[in-house]
Design an enzyme around this catalytic site. Sequence first.
Site, PDB file in Angstrom:
ATOM      1  CB  SER A  64      -0.946  -0.016   1.207  1.00  0.00           C
ATOM      2  OG  SER A  64      -1.948   0.974   1.081  1.00  0.00           O
ATOM      3  N   GLY A  66       2.458   3.141   2.264  1.00  0.00           N
ATOM      4  CA  GLY A  66       3.740   3.182   2.967  1.00  0.00           C
ATOM      5  C   GLY A  66       4.843   2.466   2.227  1.00  0.00           C
ATOM      6  CD  GLU A  67       3.668  -1.415   2.813  1.00  0.00           C
ATOM      7  OE1 GLU A  67       3.606  -1.804   3.989  1.00  0.00           O
ATOM      8  OE2 GLU A  67       2.747  -0.754   2.263  1.00  0.00           O
ATOM      9  CB  ILE A  68       3.906   2.919  -2.993  1.00  0.00           C
ATOM     10  CG1 ILE A  68       3.083   1.711  -3.445  1.00  0.00           C
ATOM     11  CG2 ILE A  68       4.208   3.832  -4.179  1.00  0.00           C
ATOM     12  CD1 ILE A  68       3.756   0.834  -4.473  1.00  0.00           C
ATOM     13  CG  LEU A  71       9.083  -0.801  -2.538  1.00  0.00           C
ATOM     14  CD1 LEU A  71       8.033  -1.710  -3.154  1.00  0.00           C
ATOM     15  CD2 LEU A  71      10.405  -1.542  -2.365  1.00  0.00           C
TER      16      LEU A  71
END
Length: 438
Positions: A64, A66-68, A71
């Site tokens: 979601s 936070g991870e995007i 990355l």
Amino acid sequence: MLSIWIRNLLYLLAFCLAIPWLVVRRLRTGRYRQGWAEKLWGAASQPPPAGSPASPTIWLHGVSVGEIQLLNPLRQELQAVWPNARFVVSTTTQSGMELARKLLPPAVRTLYFPLDFSWAVHRTFRSLQPDLLVLGELELWPNLLAIAQRADVPVVVVNGRLSARSSAGYRRFRWLTRGMFASLRLVCAQSELYADRFRQCGTDARVTVVSGSMKFDNASLNSSSTEVQQLRALVGVQERHTVFMAGSTQVEDEQAAITAFLHCRQEAPELRLVVVPRHPHRFDAVAQSLQSLPAKVLRRSELTTAVQATDWDILLVDTVGELSHWWGLATVALVGGSFGKRGGQNMIEPAAYGANVAFGPNTSNFRDVVELLLDDDAAIQLPSQESVSTWLAEQLTNPQAGQQRGQRARQLVIAQQGAMAKTVQLLQTLPLPHRGAW
């Protein structure tokens, strides 16, 4: 092969049982409306982009928002290392997709991550033809890893985090999950605690490395950045104002923050409250609850021109992808997800700006970060929702102590940075195989 189809049958049964719940949630919240074709059937083939046929394809996945956010800087670093590489970014949620399309250049393909049906995963692999699959924090699925292993596509976990609860669940069904963990080619764990949990679940100790948390590297230290200053000007915040910000909030956090704000505002007329809910589907519900308060409320999504701070008491930030910049306005920061069962949210961002940071008792998702902050007296952990009002009143009475705490937090973040460079260095050690026949 038989085990893959057994899993498919189990997934189909679970999916059919979940359909009524998904329909209700879709009607009530507007979630689960997009991406079903890619999730159920996999990514469709597209004409190959311009570039050398030998160019590697690197697939990055983040569940979601936070991870995007995590990355994208990694993609930029890897692009510098492999300038001819093609990058693909997948996500699971609608908010994650919205942010990916906002952050990423047109040359980077975005797609919804396939559900773990073998046909969906296989079609996605055939379409993307990846040479490397990078998973942000975790997101392990047995069919995905089995198909990747059969195709000799390395799967790695970066910024790896494995909670005590998840670790116990995986180990309880070790006979089913051990093969997943054993197939990972590299795990870059945030801490030794997380690395040890990966090893206990079956990851080869030789490929399980402590790299640190990339969230420290991603955190901005500059509260005078263009983005922060634009937001400051948009809402009319000046030096004399005290901004009490509650970010990544659940219902419990919002209740505590609102109660504290209303309790303290009479004694502190320059106090302003900024609320940033964790989930976009709650924006309207939170707005409705705020409108019933004896306060002037604005919604960020409705601001088309700049306003003065006298025009509002409470600001609801109902947009996606701006939280990291809003933290730069915070004088006093309450990090959400820590008074309910969520397990806490990222407290690194407000700490990096030097805000006076506090959070509730339930912070299991960020245990290592919390320990660092508390050991350096760089944050406050509050025992209950009721204690927020007393704490806020104390910060308003003695702001100098909070400023000093914030400076200690900022210095701690600076000292922890470097995980991104180590992660990139570790990824460079992986041989990228030639794509096989799909």
